[in-house]
Design a protein around this motif. Sequence first.
Motif, short mmCIF file in Angstrom:
data_model
loop_
_atom_site.label_atom_id
_atom_site.label_comp_id
_atom_site.label_asym_id
_atom_site.label_seq_id
_atom_site.Cartn_x
_atom_site.Cartn_y
_atom_site.Cartn_z
N MET A 1 -49.93 -28.82 41.44
CA MET A 1 -48.66 -29.04 40.75
C MET A 1 -47.86 -30.06 41.54
N ILE A 2 -47.60 -31.21 40.93
CA ILE A 2 -46.86 -32.29 41.57
C ILE A 2 -45.79 -32.77 40.60
N VAL A 3 -44.55 -32.81 41.07
CA VAL A 3 -43.47 -33.38 40.27
C VAL A 3 -43.22 -34.80 40.77
N VAL A 4 -43.35 -35.78 39.87
CA VAL A 4 -43.09 -37.18 40.21
C VAL A 4 -41.74 -37.58 39.62
N HIS A 5 -40.83 -37.98 40.49
CA HIS A 5 -39.52 -38.47 40.05
C HIS A 5 -39.52 -39.99 40.10
N ILE A 6 -39.24 -40.61 38.96
CA ILE A 6 -39.13 -42.06 38.87
C ILE A 6 -37.69 -42.39 38.52
N PRO A 7 -36.96 -43.05 39.41
CA PRO A 7 -35.54 -43.31 39.17
C PRO A 7 -35.33 -44.40 38.14
N ALA A 8 -34.10 -44.53 37.69
CA ALA A 8 -33.75 -45.65 36.82
C ALA A 8 -34.10 -46.94 37.54
N GLY A 9 -34.74 -47.85 36.86
CA GLY A 9 -35.23 -49.08 37.47
C GLY A 9 -36.73 -49.04 37.64
N GLY A 10 -37.28 -47.85 37.95
CA GLY A 10 -38.72 -47.67 37.98
C GLY A 10 -39.46 -48.39 39.08
N ALA A 11 -38.77 -48.85 40.12
CA ALA A 11 -39.45 -49.63 41.15
C ALA A 11 -40.10 -48.77 42.22
N ALA B 1 -34.98 -35.40 48.59
CA ALA B 1 -36.18 -36.24 48.53
C ALA B 1 -36.06 -37.34 47.49
N ILE B 2 -35.34 -37.10 46.40
CA ILE B 2 -35.28 -38.10 45.33
C ILE B 2 -34.02 -38.96 45.41
N SER B 3 -33.28 -38.84 46.49
CA SER B 3 -32.02 -39.59 46.56
C SER B 3 -31.93 -40.48 47.79
N PRO C 1 -32.28 -44.09 49.86
CA PRO C 1 -31.98 -45.46 49.42
C PRO C 1 -33.14 -46.14 48.71
N ALA C 2 -34.39 -45.85 49.15
CA ALA C 2 -35.55 -46.49 48.55
C ALA C 2 -35.91 -45.89 47.20
N VAL C 3 -35.53 -44.62 47.01
CA VAL C 3 -35.86 -43.92 45.78
C VAL C 3 -34.58 -43.29 45.26
N GLN C 4 -33.68 -44.09 44.74
CA GLN C 4 -32.35 -43.63 44.36
C GLN C 4 -32.38 -42.81 43.08
N ALA C 5 -31.81 -41.62 43.12
CA ALA C 5 -31.78 -40.76 41.94
C ALA C 5 -30.64 -41.15 41.03
N SER C 6 -30.79 -40.80 39.76
CA SER C 6 -29.71 -41.02 38.80
C SER C 6 -28.74 -39.85 38.88
N GLY C 7 -27.59 -39.99 38.23
CA GLY C 7 -26.60 -38.94 38.23
C GLY C 7 -26.91 -37.87 37.22
N ASP C 8 -26.07 -36.83 37.18
CA ASP C 8 -26.29 -35.71 36.29
C ASP C 8 -26.18 -36.08 34.82
N ASP C 9 -25.65 -37.24 34.50
CA ASP C 9 -25.46 -37.61 33.11
C ASP C 9 -26.71 -38.22 32.49
N THR C 10 -27.80 -38.35 33.28
CA THR C 10 -29.04 -38.87 32.72
C THR C 10 -30.05 -37.75 32.63
N PRO C 11 -30.96 -37.78 31.66
CA PRO C 11 -31.94 -36.72 31.52
C PRO C 11 -32.75 -36.53 32.79
N VAL D 1 -30.21 -35.64 39.01
CA VAL D 1 -29.44 -34.77 39.88
C VAL D 1 -28.60 -35.65 40.78
N LYS D 2 -27.57 -35.07 41.35
CA LYS D 2 -26.72 -35.86 42.23
C LYS D 2 -27.43 -36.19 43.53
N PRO D 3 -27.35 -37.44 43.98
CA PRO D 3 -28.00 -37.82 45.23
C PRO D 3 -27.29 -37.20 46.43
N VAL D 4 -28.09 -36.86 47.44
CA VAL D 4 -27.52 -36.32 48.68
C VAL D 4 -28.09 -37.10 49.85
N ALA D 5 -28.26 -36.42 50.98
CA ALA D 5 -28.61 -37.12 52.21
C ALA D 5 -30.05 -37.62 52.21
#
Length: 398
Positions: free
Chosen positions: A109-119, A355-357, A359-369, A372-376
């Motif tokens: 079981m692996i969850v892959v998070h791809i941020p907005a921008g997809g880079a 893990a998903i927030s 600088p290299a893998v920036q997460a989106s905010g709560d308003d996107t499907p 989650v909010k980025p942290v440290a």
Amino acid sequence: MLLSSRGRRVGGRVAIGVVSTLVLAVTGYAWTQLSKLDAGIVTADVIPPSAQIDGEDAVPGEPLKVAQNILLVGIDARTDAYGNPLPQSVLDALHAGSGDDGGDTTDTMIVVHIPAGGAAATAISIPRDSYVDIADGFGKHKINSAYSRAKNASMSGLRAQGLSGAQLEVAANAAGARTAIRTVEKFTGLTINHYAAINLAGFDALSQAVGGVEVCLKEPVHDSYSGADFAAGPQTLSGAQALAFVRQRHGLQNGDLDRIARQQAFLSGMAKKVLNAGTFTDVSKLNSLVSAVQGAVVLDKGWDVLSFAQQLRGMTSGAIAFATIPVQSLSLATPSDGDAVKVDPAQVQQFVRTAISTPAVQASGDDTPGGVKPVAATTTRTPDSKQPATSAAAGCVN
């Protein structure tokens, strides 16, 4: 940890299947072949409309507009993507026992998070024996049983609807997938937008289609249960050998954590191999890869693979960060499930947010499907100092 000799050992298959699909996407080559892949792959209605992201208005070459979370699972099933039993000759070649040995558990079981921008992407592994609340009222059990519990519970109702044979298998698999998805969402705090699963034989076909993947072992290993028999050092594996490499857990000091390290190493090596080996300029290799993905992978019904592929053209093999959730113990005694992996959902959710927030893998905010909010800043190691590093970047693995 409670171990079994046959039924729980197909970890890592999904890594090769999904990375193959994504790698096909990100290079910008072979759109005709991708169209064939999109048209021929097996799909299942497992993601609710509220979690689906519409990609129909995507412009080719433009990046993802919103963050997305993909659940990748490797299922210990003895059937193919169409619900048909795998031939005994295939099971024998893969050291997989008989058609009755599989428990339909999601042993990867692996969850892959791809941020907005997809880079860039973050792939977060969940140990199969993590002891969690199973969604849909099934109680507290190992997370890998969510799929099989829901699948088995759905059988009588589906039979009453007149389903049998392969049709019954496919419909029950979808019920299992829905509960597994809801369980992961509850555990991680993420909304799952897409789902991809791969079965036993798919790993064999996909690894052979790319000509094998280079891996490296710290020590020689021999395991009669999985069929793993390898020397120390770098080596290229495919087919049954590759499956043995990613499924072995007997004889590994840290059990599933060491196996997860192998899964991540194989995933990284797979991406590197496909991107650098001229696969997309070799018609024969490319056709073999597309054919293998079609026969091995099940995707959620709402996933427009071609549009998604066009939005990931900027991703490279180096843009995937690997992480494993923190665990508190590898030998938690349970009332009915034997020893399990002890986890703290609050700690896990904090880890996931971190893990998903980065600088290299920036997460989106709560308003996107799925956002989650980025942290440290993140880490690719479990924070408990007693746990081993499971990052594939470390080089050779156990």
